[in-house]
Design a protein around this motif. Structure first.
Motif, PDB file in Angstrom:
ATOM      1  N   LEU A 260      35.723  34.211  49.825  1.00 39.31           N
ATOM      2  CA  LEU A 260      35.646  35.340  48.891  1.00 39.31           C
ATOM      3  C   LEU A 260      37.016  35.992  48.760  1.00 39.31           C
ATOM      4  CD1 LEU A 260      32.321  37.047  50.102  1.00 39.31           C
ATOM      5  CD2 LEU A 260      32.628  35.571  48.100  1.00 39.31           C
ATOM      6  N   ASP A 261      37.238  36.637  47.644  1.00 38.61           N
ATOM      7  CA  ASP A 261      38.454  37.418  47.452  1.00 38.61           C
ATOM      8  C   ASP A 261      38.149  38.856  47.875  1.00 38.61           C
ATOM      9  OD1 ASP A 261      40.796  38.614  46.767  1.00 38.61           O
ATOM     10  OD2 ASP A 261      40.582  38.327  44.594  1.00 38.61           O
ATOM     11  N   TRP A 262      38.685  39.274  49.016  1.00 37.15           N
ATOM     12  CA  TRP A 262      38.396  40.592  49.574  1.00 37.15           C
ATOM     13  C   TRP A 262      39.357  41.672  49.086  1.00 37.15           C
ATOM     14  CZ3 TRP A 262      34.030  41.341  52.421  1.00 37.15           C
ATOM     15  CH2 TRP A 262      33.385  40.193  52.885  1.00 37.15           C
ATOM     16  N   GLU A 263      40.330  41.281  48.285  1.00 36.11           N
ATOM     17  CA  GLU A 263      41.326  42.247  47.811  1.00 36.11           C
ATOM     18  C   GLU A 263      40.719  43.419  47.029  1.00 36.11           C
ATOM     19  OE1 GLU A 263      44.477  42.646  48.303  1.00 36.11           O
ATOM     20  OE2 GLU A 263      45.130  40.781  49.260  1.00 36.11           O
ATOM     21  N   PRO A 264      39.768  43.185  46.088  1.00 37.34           N
ATOM     22  CA  PRO A 264      39.205  44.322  45.344  1.00 37.34           C
ATOM     23  C   PRO A 264      38.561  45.369  46.245  1.00 37.34           C
ATOM     24  CG  PRO A 264      38.688  42.273  44.224  1.00 37.34           C
ATOM     25  CD  PRO A 264      39.294  41.901  45.542  1.00 37.34           C
ATOM     26  N   LEU A 265      37.793  44.935  47.243  1.00 43.09           N
ATOM     27  CA  LEU A 265      37.166  45.888  48.157  1.00 43.09           C
ATOM     28  C   LEU A 265      38.216  46.590  49.013  1.00 43.09           C
ATOM     29  CD1 LEU A 265      34.626  47.172  49.317  1.00 43.09           C
ATOM     30  CD2 LEU A 265      34.382  45.196  50.848  1.00 43.09           C
TER      31      LEU A 265
END
Length: 317
Positions: free
Chosen positions: A53-58
């Motif tokens: 998953l791309d955790w950057e937004p959170l």
């Protein structure tokens, strides 16, 4: 209110062997519950190790919230966390055995999965006609795969519980890297000797979090943070111990160094049962109850308001 058998009732009861069968069934019940949990842990390890998953937004939203702390941002984070929890549960749903794990009856779980798992066929056969014994237990374990904000859900443990700790540790690492680079040079050399496949800089990047969703990943990450005593050899020092030793040996350094402490991540769901963090379905003794209460109090102390304030202040810096 005693029911007294009359005639040959008592003799027939003992001749039937019902009592002995029930005693065996009670003993096997505990074994089968542990076997079911063992499979759930195997399933969680397998699926959580295969998530990207791309955790950057959170990550960005949490940083923004801690700076602005407004209601609209809080609601946005809740929605975003739900989205990430759904991504994780969707990964569970892709596995063929998932439907059996959450079914309302454990019949298929016994016949399709447990019969060939871990060589416990004889114990499983004890309940071949008594699946109803485990209906409540099955319903309880179904909560593991929920995407809701529940403490018993694996997705909640990953998104709501551990991710905030993980990004706090990133903040600590970046401060150390910026202000005390010589400290990290010592740590990088040690970790390369003990864990040659691990790059310390990579371990404290946001999307590395994909590698610490499973229990094995959590264990390796916590090893980096808190270290480990090695039999017949020098202790493998965690980042926290390196920080502590460095601050003691260099008292002239900024006192703020002593505040830089990383947090270990909570264990993944079901792995806590070893220390009664995960509340048993039924307490078998007074000591089990006391141990569970003590562990809960220890957890409260570990996540005390003092630590929370310290972590937030680190991010603010």
């Amino acid at each position: 209110m005693e029911l007294k058998p009359i005639g040959k009732t008592l003799e027939n009861f003992f001749n039937s062997g019902l009592l002995e069968k029930d005693i065996i069934k009670a003993e096997d019940y505990v074994i089968v519950k542990n076997l079911i949990d063992k499979y759930h842990k195997y399933f969680l390890e397998k699926t959580l190790s295969d998530i990207e998953l791309d955790w950057e937004p959170l990550y960005e939203e949490l940083l923004k919230f801690r700076k602005e702390n407004n209601k609209s941002e809080r609601d946005r984070i809740k929605s975003l966390m739900l989205l990430y929890r759904k991504h994780i549960t969707e990964r569970f749903e892709k596995e063929p055995e998932y439907k059996d794990l959450i079914a309302s009856t454990p019949k298929n779980l016994f016949e399709n999965i447990l019969s060939d798992f871990d060589g416990n066929n004889k114990v499983i056969e004890t309940f071949s006609k008594f699946f109803s014994y485990f209906i409540g237990f099955q319903e309880n374990r179904k909560n593991i795969y929920s995407n809701e904000d529940k403490s018993t859900a694996a997705s909640c443990r990953s998104v709501n519980d551990n991710f905030p700790k993980f990004i706090n540790n990133i903040a600590v690492y970046n401060l150390i890297k910026k202000n005390y680079p010589e400290l990290l040079e010592l740590r990088i050399k040690e970790i390369q000797n003990y864990m040659p496949n691990y790059n310390l800089n990579e371990c404290f990047t946001v999307n590395y979090y994909n590698k610490v969703l499973s229990q094995k990943g959590i264990d390796n990450y916590n090893l980096i943070v808190q270290g480990k005593s090695v039999e017949n050899g020098p202790k493998f020092r965690g980042v926290n111990e390196v920080i502590n030793n460095y601050s003691q040996q260099n008292p002239e350094k900024d006192i703020s160094l002593k505040r830089l402490r990383m947090s270990i991540l909570f264990k993944q769901i079901l792995n806590e049962r070893d220390v009664y963090s995960y509340i048993p379905d039924k307490f078998e003794s007074d000591q089990e109850l006391l141990d569970s209460v003590k562990d809960y109090c220890d957890k409260l102390l570990y996540t005390s308001e003092t630590e929370n304030k310290r972590n937030i202040s680190v991010l603010d810096e």
